[in-house]
Design a protein around this motif. Structure first.
Motif, PDB file in Angstrom:
ATOM      1  N   HIS A 147       0.784  -1.334   0.340  1.00 38.96           N
ATOM      2  CA  HIS A 147      -0.002  -0.329   0.103  1.00 38.96           C
ATOM      3  C   HIS A 147       0.705   1.436   0.056  1.00 38.96           C
ATOM      4  CE1 HIS A 147      -3.999  -1.938   0.280  1.00 38.96           C
ATOM      5  NE2 HIS A 147      -3.444  -2.129   1.140  1.00 38.96           N
ATOM      6  N   GLY A 148       2.316   1.469  -0.110  1.00 38.17           N
ATOM      7  CA  GLY A 148       3.139   2.739  -0.627  1.00 38.17           C
ATOM      8  C   GLY A 148       3.696   2.904   0.291  1.00 38.17           C
ATOM      9  N   ALA A 149       3.786   2.083   1.150  1.00 40.86           N
ATOM     10  CA  ALA A 149       5.087   2.521   2.358  1.00 40.86           C
ATOM     11  C   ALA A 149       6.155   1.815   1.811  1.00 40.86           C
ATOM     12  CB  ALA A 149       4.685   1.917   4.001  1.00 40.86           C
ATOM     13  N   GLU A 150       7.496   2.828   3.137  1.00 41.53           N
ATOM     14  CA  GLU A 150       8.649   2.332   2.346  1.00 41.53           C
ATOM     15  C   GLU A 150       9.400   1.629   3.083  1.00 41.53           C
ATOM     16  OE1 GLU A 150      13.512   4.028   2.294  1.00 41.53           O
ATOM     17  OE2 GLU A 150      11.613   5.666   2.745  1.00 41.53           O
ATOM     18  N   VAL A 151       9.278   0.075   3.509  1.00 37.32           N
ATOM     19  CA  VAL A 151       9.558  -1.098   4.447  1.00 37.32           C
ATOM     20  C   VAL A 151      11.284  -1.087   4.089  1.00 37.32           C
ATOM     21  CG1 VAL A 151       9.000  -3.307   5.062  1.00 37.32           C
ATOM     22  CG2 VAL A 151       6.931  -1.225   4.827  1.00 37.32           C
ATOM     23  N   LEU A 152      12.158  -0.521   5.250  1.00 39.81           N
ATOM     24  CA  LEU A 152      12.892  -0.907   5.336  1.00 39.81           C
ATOM     25  C   LEU A 152      13.397  -2.527   6.838  1.00 39.81           C
ATOM     26  CD1 LEU A 152      16.438  -1.308   4.886  1.00 39.81           C
ATOM     27  CD2 LEU A 152      16.377   1.030   7.235  1.00 39.81           C
ATOM     28  N   HIS A 153      13.604  -4.022   6.511  1.00 36.19           N
ATOM     29  CA  HIS A 153      13.678  -4.711   6.617  1.00 36.19           C
ATOM     30  C   HIS A 153      15.403  -4.842   7.207  1.00 36.19           C
ATOM     31  CE1 HIS A 153      15.004  -8.698   7.934  1.00 36.19           C
ATOM     32  NE2 HIS A 153      13.462  -9.175   8.114  1.00 36.19           N
ATOM     33  N   VAL A 154      15.870  -4.785   8.549  1.00 38.70           N
ATOM     34  CA  VAL A 154      16.868  -4.552   9.099  1.00 38.70           C
ATOM     35  C   VAL A 154      16.050  -6.059  10.098  1.00 38.70           C
ATOM     36  CG1 VAL A 154      18.566  -3.969  11.027  1.00 38.70           C
ATOM     37  CG2 VAL A 154      16.243  -2.221   9.672  1.00 38.70           C
ATOM     38  N   GLY A 155      17.778  -7.092   9.179  1.00 38.01           N
ATOM     39  CA  GLY A 155      18.819  -8.261   9.629  1.00 38.01           C
ATOM     40  C   GLY A 155      20.277  -8.094  10.181  1.00 38.01           C
ATOM     41  N   ALA A 156      20.390  -9.082  10.452  1.00 38.64           N
ATOM     42  CA  ALA A 156      21.864  -9.806  10.654  1.00 38.64           C
ATOM     43  C   ALA A 156      22.460  -9.953   9.985  1.00 38.64           C
ATOM     44  CB  ALA A 156      21.940  -9.127  12.462  1.00 38.64           C
ATOM     45  N   ALA A 157      23.888 -10.419   9.054  1.00 37.55           N
ATOM     46  CA  ALA A 157      24.648 -11.817   9.045  1.00 37.55           C
ATOM     47  C   ALA A 157      24.628 -12.937   9.910  1.00 37.55           C
ATOM     48  CB  ALA A 157      25.628 -10.776   7.885  1.00 37.55           C
ATOM     49  N   HIS A 158      24.333 -12.568  11.318  1.00 44.60           N
ATOM     50  CA  HIS A 158      25.027 -13.903  11.881  1.00 44.60           C
ATOM     51  C   HIS A 158      23.404 -14.219  12.276  1.00 44.60           C
ATOM     52  CE1 HIS A 158      23.552 -11.131  14.755  1.00 44.60           C
ATOM     53  NE2 HIS A 158      23.488 -11.622  15.980  1.00 44.60           N
ATOM     54  N   LEU A 159      22.615 -14.012  11.571  1.00 43.17           N
ATOM     55  CA  LEU A 159      21.157 -15.042  12.386  1.00 43.17           C
ATOM     56  C   LEU A 159      20.744 -15.575  11.189  1.00 43.17           C
ATOM     57  CD1 LEU A 159      19.278 -11.088  13.664  1.00 43.17           C
ATOM     58  CD2 LEU A 159      20.496 -13.222  15.071  1.00 43.17           C
ATOM     59  N   PRO A 160      20.218 -16.732  11.426  1.00 43.03           N
ATOM     60  CA  PRO A 160      19.544 -17.924  10.415  1.00 43.03           C
ATOM     61  C   PRO A 160      18.703 -17.287   9.331  1.00 43.03           C
ATOM     62  CG  PRO A 160      18.876 -17.939  12.609  1.00 43.03           C
ATOM     63  CD  PRO A 160      19.924 -16.983  12.743  1.00 43.03           C
ATOM     64  N   ALA A 161      18.367 -17.329   8.333  1.00 45.77           N
ATOM     65  CA  ALA A 161      17.621 -16.979   7.613  1.00 45.77           C
ATOM     66  C   ALA A 161      16.642 -18.681   7.171  1.00 45.77           C
ATOM     67  CB  ALA A 161      17.940 -16.320   6.825  1.00 45.77           C
ATOM     68  N   LEU A 162      15.545 -18.090   6.335  1.00 48.90           N
ATOM     69  CA  LEU A 162      14.708 -18.687   5.500  1.00 48.90           C
ATOM     70  C   LEU A 162      15.321 -18.756   3.549  1.00 48.90           C
ATOM     71  CD1 LEU A 162      12.371 -20.194   8.049  1.00 48.90           C
ATOM     72  CD2 LEU A 162      14.593 -21.388   7.598  1.00 48.90           C
ATOM     73  N   PRO A 163      15.596 -18.550   2.943  1.00 50.24           N
ATOM     74  CA  PRO A 163      15.613 -17.632   1.728  1.00 50.24           C
ATOM     75  C   PRO A 163      13.745 -18.240   1.284  1.00 50.24           C
ATOM     76  CG  PRO A 163      17.935 -19.187   2.357  1.00 50.24           C
ATOM     77  CD  PRO A 163      17.017 -19.405   3.368  1.00 50.24           C
ATOM     78  N   GLY A 164      13.413 -19.258   1.143  1.00 53.18           N
ATOM     79  CA  GLY A 164      12.523 -19.625   0.697  1.00 53.18           C
ATOM     80  C   GLY A 164      11.158 -18.578   0.753  1.00 53.18           C
ATOM     81  N   LEU A 165      11.824 -18.337   1.804  1.00 53.05           N
ATOM     82  CA  LEU A 165      10.545 -17.313   3.175  1.00 53.05           C
ATOM     83  C   LEU A 165      11.149 -16.230   2.310  1.00 53.05           C
ATOM     84  CD1 LEU A 165       9.691 -18.864   6.152  1.00 53.05           C
ATOM     85  CD2 LEU A 165       8.655 -18.384   4.264  1.00 53.05           C
TER      86      LEU A 165
END
Length: 420
Positions: A199-217
Motif C-alpha cells: 500500500h505504498g510504505a517504504e519498508v526497510l527490513h533490518v536483520g543481521a548476517a549472523h542470524l539464521p534465515a529461510l531463503p524461500g520465505l
C-alpha cells in the motif's frame, strides 16, 4: 464486499473466511487513509479464493520459474511420545541442535517415544529450542495461558504518550511517505511489513548476517522491501538502529518478548526518541500469562492450543495454511494503519500488540465447516515481479490498487538508511 465461494480449503476450521476477513480489515483501513487524503478509494472487495491463496503464498513463490528451498527441516515434525504427540521445530540450526541436546541423540523419534510429550516439550525449551505438546481444545481453554488469552483483545492498544498530529503525505497511495522499520523473522511479522509495502510504505527490513534465515520465505515475504544488516550486538549497530528509529513512522518487530527490550529498545524509549511513532509487536502466545515469553511458531501454537487436535486421526491435523501467521500479519498491518489514521487525526504515539495464539482463538470463534476437498485453484492469481513469480496482493482498492514495486532484495544488500 466478499466474492467467491465460502470455502476453498480443506479441514474443519473456517480458514477461507478468516483469510477474507483479515485481508478485508487491512484493505478497508487503506481505503480509510485514502479518504482522509480526499481520494475516493472506490468500492473495496475481497475475493475469498484470492485471500486463501495469499494465506499460502509461500507455497507458490518461484524464482525464474523454479521452486525455492522448502520451509521444513527434515528434523521438524510431529513425534509420537509415550502419552501423546509433540512437535519439534528444527528449521533453524540452533533449534535443531537444542532438540538433539535435550534428547541426547539425533534419533529424535526413538528418544521422544520413551518420554511424555510435556516432558519433551519442557526439556527442549530449557535447551533454547522450540517445541509444543499437543492438547485438546478444552485443555487449552482450561490452561492458564488459554484463560489469559480468552480475556485479552485480538488487538491490544496502548498509548505511548502525547505527540503532535502528524498529517498524511500528499501521495496518492494510502501509505505513501510512511517509513516502516521492520525487525521481524519467519512469517507473521514479514507478512505485516509486506502488506504495508503493498500500500505504498517504504519498508526497510533490518536483520543481521549472523542470524539464521529461510531463503524461500524471504523471496515471498520480502516483496516490495529493502534489506539492511545491522549487528545489534555492537554499539555501532545499536547507534545505527536508533538513528533509523528517529526517522521512522512505524517500528514493527516480532522477536521473542524481551529480546529487543533487553538491548534498550523498549516501546517507551522509542516513543521518547521519535514522538508519534507507531510500535507494533507480535509474539507467539500473548503478552500476559505464564507463557508470555515462550518462543513459538505457527505450527507449535496449533498443537499447543488444540487446533491440531481437531479431527485428528493418527497424529495432529494441521491447518491447510500457516493461518495463524498470515492472519496475525494481515491484522497487524490493519492495526498499524488504524494507528496511523489516529495519529493523523489526534496525534499521539501508539503501540499495538498481537499474538498467534490469540489469532487462533479468533479463528476458533468463526465456527466450523466441512471445507473443500480439492486442491486450491490459483489460476489467475499469480503475477511476476522481476524474477519472482508470486501471488498478487489480494483485496480490491480501485482508488489505489495495491502492488509491490520490487522483488525481494538480497538480504543485507541495501544501506541501513531510508530513501532508496
Amino acid at each position: 464486499m466478499f466474492t467467491g465461494p465460502e470455502s476453498v480449503l480443506p479441514g474443519p476450521f473456517r480458514v477461507t473466511e478468516a483469510a477474507a476477513r483479515a485481508v478485508a480489515a487491512a484493505t478497508v483501513e487503506a481505503a480509510e487513509l485514502l479518504q482522509l487524503k480526499g481520494i475516493d478509494p472506490g468500492p473495496v472487495s475481497v475475493d475469498r479464493r484470492h485471500a486463501a491463496a495469499a494465506f499460502r503464498s509461500e507455497r507458490y513463490v518461484r524464482l525464474d520459474g523454479e521452486p525455492l528451498p522448502g520451509l521444513w527441516d527434515p528434523l521438524t515434525g510431529d513425534y509420537r511420545a509415550a502419552d501423546g504427540w509433540v512437535r519439534l521445530h528444527c528449521n533453524y540450526p540452533h533449534h535443531a541442535e537444542a532438540a538433539c541436546r535435550a534428547l541426547g541423540t539425533k534419533d529424535l523419534a526413538a528418544a521422544v517415544a520413551k518420554r511424555g510429550a510435556e516432558d519433551v516439550q519442557e526439556a527442549v525449551l530449557a535447551e533454547g529450542g522450540a517445541a509444543a505438546a499437543m492438547r485438546g481444545r478444552e485443555e487449552w481453554l482450561a490452561h492458564p495461558q488459554g484463560q489469559v488469552l480468552a480475556e485479552s483483545p485480538l488487538v491490544a492498544w496502548d498509548s505511548l504518550g502525547p505527540a503532535p498530529v502528524t498529517g498524511l503525505s500528499t501521495s496518492e497511495r494510502p501509505l505513501g511517505g510512511v517509513r516502516v522499520l521492520e525487525l521481524t523473522h519467519v512469517i507473521a511479522g514479514p507478512v505485516a511489513g509486506r502488506v504495508l509495502a503493498a500500500h505504498g510504505a517504504e519498508v526497510l527490513h533490518v536483520g543481521a548476517a549472523h542470524l539464521p534465515a529461510l531463503p524461500g520465505l524471504w523471496a515471498d515475504t520480502g516483496l516490495g522491501k529493502r534489506s539492511a544488516h545491522v549487528d545489534l550486538r555492537t554499539r555501532a549497530g545499536r547507534d545505527t538502529l536508533w538513528r533509523l528509529i528517529g526517522q521512522a513512522d512505524v517500528f514493527l518487530q516480532s522477536y521473542r518478548p524481551g529480546a529487543l527490550a533487553g538491548l534498550g529498545f523498549t516501546a517507551e524509549r522509542l516513543a521518547e526518541a521519535r514522538p508519534g511513532i507507531v510500535v507494533a509487536e507480535l509474539n507467539a502466545y500473548g503478552w500476559d500469562g505464564p507463557w508470555a515469553g515462550r518462543r513459538g511458531f505457527d505450527s507449535l501454537v496449533q498443537l499447543a492450543s488444540g487446533i491440531a487436535a481437531e479431527a485428528a486421526v493418527d497424529g495432529p491435523r494441521p491447518l491447510p495454511a500457516q493461518a495463524l501467521d498470515h492472519g496475525t500479519g494481515w491484522l497487524t498491518a490493519a492495526a498499524i494503519m488504524t494507528a496511523l489514521r489516529r495519529r493523523a487525526l489526534e496525534g499521539g504515539s501508539w503501540r499495538v500488540r498481537l499474538s498467534l495464539a490469540r489469532t487462533g482463538l479468533w479463528l476458533d470463534s468463526l465456527g466450523r465447516e466441512e471445507g473443500s476437498a480439492g486442491e486450491l485453484d490459483v489460476s489467475g492469481l499469480l503475477t511476476r515481479t522481476g524474477r519472482t513469480t508470486h501471488v498478487r496482493v489480494p483485496g480490491e482498492l480501485p482508488g489505489a490498487p495495491p502492488c509491490w514495486a520490487s522483488a525481494a532484495p538480497e538480504p543485507g544488500g541495501d544501506e541501513a538508511r531510508f530513501g532508496a
